[in-house]
Scaffold this motif. Sequence first.
Motif, mmCIF file in Angstrom:
data_model
loop_
_atom_site.group_PDB
_atom_site.id
_atom_site.type_symbol
_atom_site.label_atom_id
_atom_site.label_comp_id
_atom_site.label_asym_id
_atom_site.label_seq_id
_atom_site.Cartn_x
_atom_site.Cartn_y
_atom_site.Cartn_z
ATOM 1 N N THR A 107 1.345 -8.700 -36.953
ATOM 2 C CA THR A 107 1.208 -7.593 -35.996
ATOM 3 C C THR A 107 1.610 -6.251 -36.623
ATOM 4 O OG1 THR A 107 3.377 -8.319 -35.215
ATOM 5 C CG2 THR A 107 1.492 -8.890 -33.851
ATOM 6 N N TRP A 117 3.022 -2.043 -35.957
ATOM 7 C CA TRP A 117 4.228 -1.491 -35.341
ATOM 8 C C TRP A 117 3.942 -0.722 -34.054
ATOM 9 C CZ3 TRP A 117 2.725 3.484 -35.254
ATOM 10 C CH2 TRP A 117 1.843 3.910 -36.257
ATOM 11 N N LYS A 150 4.758 -12.655 -38.119
ATOM 12 C CA LYS A 150 5.274 -11.688 -39.096
ATOM 13 C C LYS A 150 5.168 -10.284 -38.498
ATOM 14 C CE LYS A 150 4.006 -9.002 -42.152
ATOM 15 N NZ LYS A 150 4.975 -7.915 -41.927
ATOM 16 N N GLY A 204 3.575 -11.443 -45.695
ATOM 17 C CA GLY A 204 2.317 -11.563 -44.950
ATOM 18 C C GLY A 204 1.265 -12.287 -45.776
ATOM 19 N N GLU A 205 1.151 -11.878 -47.011
ATOM 20 C CA GLU A 205 0.142 -12.477 -47.905
ATOM 21 C C GLU A 205 0.410 -13.989 -48.066
ATOM 22 O OE1 GLU A 205 -2.102 -10.179 -49.546
ATOM 23 O OE2 GLU A 205 -3.160 -11.803 -50.552
ATOM 24 N N PHE A 214 -4.639 -11.501 -36.669
ATOM 25 C CA PHE A 214 -4.109 -10.291 -37.298
ATOM 26 C C PHE A 214 -4.477 -9.057 -36.485
ATOM 27 C CE2 PHE A 214 -5.072 -6.567 -39.937
ATOM 28 C CZ PHE A 214 -3.882 -6.375 -40.615
ATOM 29 N N THR A 215 -3.522 -8.175 -36.283
ATOM 30 C CA THR A 215 -3.817 -6.835 -35.767
ATOM 31 C C THR A 215 -3.256 -5.838 -36.754
ATOM 32 O OG1 THR A 215 -3.772 -7.569 -33.475
ATOM 33 C CG2 THR A 215 -3.479 -5.229 -33.844
ATOM 34 N N GLY A 216 -4.073 -4.887 -37.166
ATOM 35 C CA GLY A 216 -3.611 -3.890 -38.128
ATOM 36 C C GLY A 216 -4.774 -3.064 -38.633
ATOM 37 N N GLY A 217 -4.598 -2.485 -39.810
ATOM 38 C CA GLY A 217 -5.600 -1.578 -40.355
ATOM 39 C C GLY A 217 -6.823 -2.313 -40.899
ATOM 40 N N THR A 256 -6.537 -3.660 -44.627
ATOM 41 C CA THR A 256 -5.778 -4.914 -44.698
ATOM 42 C C THR A 256 -6.618 -6.054 -44.115
ATOM 43 O OG1 THR A 256 -3.844 -3.558 -44.160
ATOM 44 C CG2 THR A 256 -3.509 -5.924 -44.250
ATOM 45 N N LEU A 261 -8.729 -4.481 -35.442
ATOM 46 C CA LEU A 261 -8.523 -3.453 -36.464
ATOM 47 C C LEU A 261 -8.582 -2.034 -35.884
ATOM 48 C CD1 LEU A 261 -10.671 -5.254 -39.180
ATOM 49 C CD2 LEU A 261 -8.233 -5.528 -38.692
ATOM 50 N N GLY A 262 -8.921 -1.094 -36.726
ATOM 51 C CA GLY A 262 -8.819 0.310 -36.349
ATOM 52 C C GLY A 262 -9.956 0.809 -35.469
ATOM 53 N N CYS A 274 -4.896 2.073 -31.370
ATOM 54 C CA CYS A 274 -6.193 1.738 -31.981
ATOM 55 C C CYS A 274 -7.343 2.259 -31.123
ATOM 56 C CB CYS A 274 -6.303 0.237 -32.166
ATOM 57 S SG CYS A 274 -6.022 -0.693 -30.654
ATOM 58 N N GLU A 286 -9.936 7.173 -39.156
ATOM 59 C CA GLU A 286 -8.890 6.982 -38.151
ATOM 60 C C GLU A 286 -7.654 7.773 -38.577
ATOM 61 O OE1 GLU A 286 -6.844 3.170 -37.921
ATOM 62 O OE2 GLU A 286 -7.089 3.210 -35.747
ATOM 63 N N PHE A 302 -4.721 8.021 -36.378
ATOM 64 C CA PHE A 302 -3.583 7.306 -35.789
ATOM 65 C C PHE A 302 -2.437 8.260 -35.471
ATOM 66 C CE2 PHE A 302 -1.293 3.166 -35.252
ATOM 67 C CZ PHE A 302 -2.292 2.608 -34.492
HETATM 68 P P1 NAD Z 1 -1.318 -2.475 -41.554
HETATM 69 O O1 NAD Z 1 -2.637 -3.114 -41.788
HETATM 70 O O2 NAD Z 1 -0.740 -1.661 -42.641
HETATM 71 O O3 NAD Z 1 -0.219 -3.580 -41.213
HETATM 72 C C1 NAD Z 1 -0.367 -4.497 -40.133
HETATM 73 C C2 NAD Z 1 0.463 -5.732 -40.435
HETATM 74 O O4 NAD Z 1 -0.107 -6.381 -41.562
HETATM 75 C C3 NAD Z 1 1.926 -5.435 -40.794
HETATM 76 O O5 NAD Z 1 2.755 -6.451 -40.263
HETATM 77 C C4 NAD Z 1 1.896 -5.498 -42.314
HETATM 78 O O6 NAD Z 1 3.157 -5.817 -42.882
HETATM 79 C C5 NAD Z 1 0.892 -6.622 -42.533
HETATM 80 N N1 NAD Z 1 0.249 -6.639 -43.860
HETATM 81 C C6 NAD Z 1 -0.015 -5.594 -44.671
HETATM 82 N N2 NAD Z 1 -0.605 -6.032 -45.813
HETATM 83 C C7 NAD Z 1 -0.727 -7.375 -45.709
HETATM 84 C C8 NAD Z 1 -1.246 -8.400 -46.552
HETATM 85 N N3 NAD Z 1 -1.750 -8.142 -47.756
HETATM 86 N N4 NAD Z 1 -1.205 -9.665 -46.123
HETATM 87 C C9 NAD Z 1 -0.709 -9.967 -44.899
HETATM 88 N N5 NAD Z 1 -0.173 -9.047 -44.070
HETATM 89 C C10 NAD Z 1 -0.189 -7.764 -44.456
HETATM 90 O O7 NAD Z 1 -1.461 -1.632 -40.217
HETATM 91 P P2 NAD Z 1 -0.366 -0.699 -39.521
HETATM 92 O O8 NAD Z 1 -0.323 0.601 -40.206
HETATM 93 O O9 NAD Z 1 0.906 -1.480 -39.345
HETATM 94 O O10 NAD Z 1 -1.001 -0.546 -38.066
HETATM 95 C C11 NAD Z 1 -1.884 0.457 -37.736
HETATM 96 C C12 NAD Z 1 -3.299 -0.070 -37.707
HETATM 97 O O11 NAD Z 1 -3.405 -1.130 -36.775
HETATM 98 C C13 NAD Z 1 -4.288 0.979 -37.255
HETATM 99 O O12 NAD Z 1 -5.432 0.950 -38.066
HETATM 100 C C14 NAD Z 1 -4.633 0.543 -35.844
HETATM 101 O O13 NAD Z 1 -5.887 0.988 -35.401
HETATM 102 C C15 NAD Z 1 -4.562 -0.935 -35.960
HETATM 103 N N6 NAD Z 1 -4.382 -1.545 -34.635
HETATM 104 C C16 NAD Z 1 -5.439 -2.228 -34.080
HETATM 105 C C17 NAD Z 1 -5.314 -2.772 -32.812
HETATM 106 C C18 NAD Z 1 -6.457 -3.538 -32.179
HETATM 107 O O14 NAD Z 1 -6.194 -4.317 -31.266
HETATM 108 N N7 NAD Z 1 -7.702 -3.358 -32.607
HETATM 109 C C19 NAD Z 1 -4.123 -2.645 -32.096
HETATM 110 C C20 NAD Z 1 -3.083 -1.934 -32.687
HETATM 111 C C21 NAD Z 1 -3.226 -1.394 -33.959
#
Ligand code: NAD
Length: 504
Positions: free
Chosen positions: A162, A164, A188, A225-226, A239-242, A245, A264-265, A297, A398, A400
């Motif tokens: 997830t 932050w 994680k 995470g990896e 996974f939720t994040g960028g 990634t 994602l984003g 997001c 994006e 953010f």
């Molecule tokens: P990020 O991708 O940097 O990190 C997200 C998570 O992934 C963190 O826990 C990080 O430690 C982990 N991570 C990073 N590299 C990794 C790897 N190689 N292997 C496994 N895990 C890894 O994103 P961020 O900056 O924490 O969050 C912001 C992003 O999340 C924005 O792009 C936002 O749009 C997106 N987001 C999407 C949604 C959705 O539902 N679509 C919701 C919230 C946030």
Amino acid sequence: MTLAAPPVTATPPTADLLDSIYVGGRWTRGAGDEIETVDPATGAVFATLHAATVDDVDAAVQGGLTAAHRSGWSSQLPHERAAVLHRIGNSLEHNAGRIGALQTLDTGKTLTETRALAMSAANTFRYMAAAVETMDGALTTPRGPWMTMSTYEPMGVIGAITPWNSPIASDAQKIAPALAAGNAVVAKPPVWAPWVTLLLARLCDEAGLPAGLLSVLPGPGRTVGEALVRHPGIAKVTFTGGTTTGRHLAHVAAEKLMPITLELGGKSPTIVFDDADVERALQGVLYGIFSSSGQSCIAGSRIFVHRSLFEHFTTQLVERARHLRMGPGTDPSTDVAPMITIAHRDSVARMVDAALHAGARALCGGAVPTEGPLAEGAYYPPTVLTGVVNTDAICQEEIFGPVAVIMPFDDELDLVEQANDSAYGLACGIWSQDYRRALRIAKAIDAGTVWVNTYKQFSISTPFTGLRDSGLGSEKGRDAVRHYSNQKSIYLDISDSPLAWGRN
Ligand code: NAD
């Protein structure tokens, strides 16, 4: 159920959480590097925590497998698992004040928002408790002398990663349906905001979730995470994040032939037609981009306004944006709280600076506060940029943060072309009193979620999907439990004679 009194202040982690992570049913000090968690409103470190390591990933996965088997969780009847999930949901509601107060300190968000996220998590657990009881398999129509059926089974151990920006709510969206389906989960959380996921694990313990079924491993993505995603014992990753990634993790999942869900984003269009109720639209557009300080997001960050209304709407929007109050998340009058870190704030500022350098104009905001208490924290003011076209980097990337671009459009064709000219496909807002038109545009826009005359509103019963660079697969809704299940088909022979084959 009575709610705890709303918090009046942000509070640090309690002694039971301090410097411990949760690995395979054991609270222990992490063997990884020390993480300093910082209050974004002041820049002060409020607690430290030792991160998990790659070895912890292995221990957590093994612990999850053992716990699911030994506790009988994976073979329990759905209503038995549902009872535990209900207790977790009730506990989250009861502790919403405590969760909100901790999360406000960790993320800078307003107390109103963090408490709402805790309540959303409570409702998610209760919804998934109900959903698991609807997991009917099916008797299928046989094409031979058999009784044929299709059933759902747990997958094993799920990795949940997830970001932050909305902890506890995004944790719950993954953990609740995965547990409901009979799996174990290794979560994680992000390094920048690990605390509420650890608190969630404590509350799950107290609510009677068998030890080991949920592990929480705060630590860096590139190591912990990896390792989690690559671990052979992980059956699925959510996974939720960028997007960068997420795309990388999709490659790792492809090598393992492992299912992965990616949220994602986004760079979502919000569209104001000439027949919009302007007052509603102004409020909705403002909320869509500046609530959560734009760290969302689904932020409505590309505003399109019909040319006939453009000047009036823009003037009104900027006027209101200027009056939004920046301040700490603990102040009830704060509209725009600090961003997660100074580093993230600076990356937002760099993107805006580059756009201004390329010819954009800031109608409000556009510079980091340099005086008074706001200069101490990770603040960035609500910013509206004009003089841009949709193909500019600032309209495609994006950000953010609390930054919107505003552009005019001429007709529906022009609008749909511009709105869909994006790598992302997450959300869209439409402001029009003509519901025929609104529905026509809703269908024409490539986005997983469309709001008409509202924005950023959610029901746990309604699936959430990202198209294109915004994701893969869906979360929420009744099918969420199925997304953490394997389908198995069973054929029962009911004929009187053996298979006719060969010479026998
Ligand atoms: P990020 O991708 O940097 O990190 C997200 C998570 O992934 C963190 O826990 C990080 O430690 C982990 N991570 C990073 N590299 C990794 C790897 N190689 N292997 C496994 N895990 C890894 O994103 P961020 O900056 O924490 O969050 C912001 C992003 O999340 C924005 O792009 C936002 O749009 C997106 N987001 C999407 C949604 C959705 O539902 N679509 C919701 C919230 C946030």
